[in-house]
Design a protein around this motif. Sequence first.
Motif, PDB file in Angstrom:
ATOM      1  N   LEU A  42     -36.444  34.231 135.708  1.00  0.00           N
ATOM      2  CA  LEU A  42     -37.142  35.066 136.678  1.00  0.00           C
ATOM      3  C   LEU A  42     -36.784  36.545 136.508  1.00  0.00           C
ATOM      4  O   LEU A  42     -37.651  37.423 136.636  1.00  0.00           O
TER       5      LEU A  42
ATOM      6  N   HIS B 101     -38.568  37.818 133.484  1.00  0.00           N
ATOM      7  CA  HIS B 101     -39.983  38.012 133.802  1.00  0.00           C
ATOM      8  C   HIS B 101     -40.176  39.312 134.590  1.00  0.00           C
ATOM      9  O   HIS B 101     -41.113  40.084 134.309  1.00  0.00           O
ATOM     10  N   ALA B 102     -39.320  39.558 135.562  1.00  0.00           N
ATOM     11  CA  ALA B 102     -39.431  40.783 136.356  1.00  0.00           C
ATOM     12  C   ALA B 102     -39.239  42.032 135.501  1.00  0.00           C
ATOM     13  O   ALA B 102     -39.854  43.071 135.753  1.00  0.00           O
TER      14      ALA B 102
ATOM     15  N   SER C 146     -38.356  39.120 145.394  1.00  0.00           N
ATOM     16  CA  SER C 146     -39.500  38.323 145.855  1.00  0.00           C
ATOM     17  C   SER C 146     -39.710  37.097 144.979  1.00  0.00           C
ATOM     18  O   SER C 146     -40.158  36.046 145.470  1.00  0.00           O
ATOM     19  N   LEU C 147     -39.383  37.205 143.695  1.00  0.00           N
ATOM     20  CA  LEU C 147     -39.496  36.041 142.801  1.00  0.00           C
ATOM     21  C   LEU C 147     -38.488  34.960 143.200  1.00  0.00           C
ATOM     22  O   LEU C 147     -38.809  33.762 143.180  1.00  0.00           O
TER      23      LEU C 147
ATOM     24  N   ARG D 249     -39.772  33.118 146.224  1.00  0.00           N
ATOM     25  CA  ARG D 249     -40.808  32.142 145.861  1.00  0.00           C
ATOM     26  C   ARG D 249     -40.172  30.876 145.292  1.00  0.00           C
ATOM     27  O   ARG D 249     -40.568  29.761 145.634  1.00  0.00           O
ATOM     28  N   ARG D 250     -39.187  31.037 144.447  1.00  0.00           N
ATOM     29  CA  ARG D 250     -38.517  29.868 143.873  1.00  0.00           C
ATOM     30  C   ARG D 250     -37.804  29.059 144.945  1.00  0.00           C
ATOM     31  O   ARG D 250     -37.767  27.816 144.884  1.00  0.00           O
TER      32      ARG D 250
ATOM     33  N   ILE E 220     -44.609  30.703 138.697  1.00  0.00           N
ATOM     34  CA  ILE E 220     -44.193  32.061 139.069  1.00  0.00           C
ATOM     35  C   ILE E 220     -44.355  33.009 137.880  1.00  0.00           C
ATOM     36  O   ILE E 220     -44.881  34.120 138.024  1.00  0.00           O
ATOM     37  N   THR E 221     -43.912  32.573 136.704  1.00  0.00           N
ATOM     38  CA  THR E 221     -43.991  33.426 135.519  1.00  0.00           C
ATOM     39  C   THR E 221     -45.351  33.341 134.843  1.00  0.00           C
ATOM     40  O   THR E 221     -45.734  34.245 134.089  1.00  0.00           O
TER      41      THR E 221
END
Length: 276
Positions: free
Chosen positions: A29, A32-33, A56-57, A60-61, A70-71
Motif C-alpha cells: 500500500l 502504491h501511494a 486512507s489506504l 480501506r484495508r 485498493i491498488t
Amino acid sequence: MKTIPETLRAATERLAAISATPRLDAELLLAHALRIDRNALLMRQRDLAVPPGFASLIERRLTGEPIAYITGTRDFWTISLHVTPDVLIPRPDTETLIEAALDHFGTRAPARILDLGTGSGALLLAALSQWPKARGAGVDISPATLAVARGNADRLGLADRADFRLGNWADGLAGPFDLILINPPYIARNVTLSGDVLHEPQGALFAGAEGLDDYRRIAPVLPALLAPDGMAAIEIGYDQRASVSTLLADQGLSVRVRQDLAGHDRCLIATPDAAA
C-alpha cells in the motif's frame, strides 16, 4: 513526521488484526501511494517521505477491502493485471492450470485456446504470453468483467490474439480447441466465507448447493470442443476431485489430477480418451 520505517511498523501493527500478511500489505500500500514498486520502496526507505494518501489506504484495508482492489493490480504467472471489484482476484493456486498445460504440451504449443469464465482474462492472457503464436477466446457472462479483460489485453499488447466474447459458458462456440482453461464458481452456497472473498463478485464464487452446478453445465460440452490431442485444465475446490472427475469421466474423458503448491487437489486435466 514519521519516517518510512516507522510508518511501516505502525501500519503493520494495525493491519495485524485483519490480515495474515500485515507487513506485506503495508509495504504494497505504501509503494502504491508513492507510485513506485515494492522493491524500490524497500531499497529507498531512508530517502522517501510518507505521502498524505497512505493513511486512507490503510483505513480501506482495515475494512477488509482486498489489496488488489485498493491498488487495482495483481500479478499472475508472468503478467500483471488490472483488477476491479467486477472480477475475481487471480490467485497463485490458479497458476496450477498453466503449469498443467505446459507439462501436457511439452515442446509443442497450443494453437487455439479457450478460456471459459475468463474474468480478468488472467488464464487466457497468461497462456498467450507463454505461447506467442497462439490465439484464443475468453468467454464471460458479465459485460463489466469483459471490459476489464479487454483492457488487460490492450495493456499487455495481446489484444490482436485475444477475442473476448459475452456468453454463457460454451454456448454457440465451435471447436476444436487445443487448450481449454476453466476456473468456474465452485463454492457451495451454504459455505460461510471470510477474508478477501467477502468483497469479490458472488457470481464468480457460488455454484449451487454442492458447488457443482457449473461443472454439470460444462462437462457435457467439452468432448465436442477438444482437439484430439488437446486438454482441458479445470480448477476445483480441495474436496471436489471425485465428484468433478465423475462428471468428466461420464462424458468419455480421461481425467488426471494436479496438486497446487500447498499439496491440495487443484486442477483436473481432462483429455479425449485416445489422448490419455
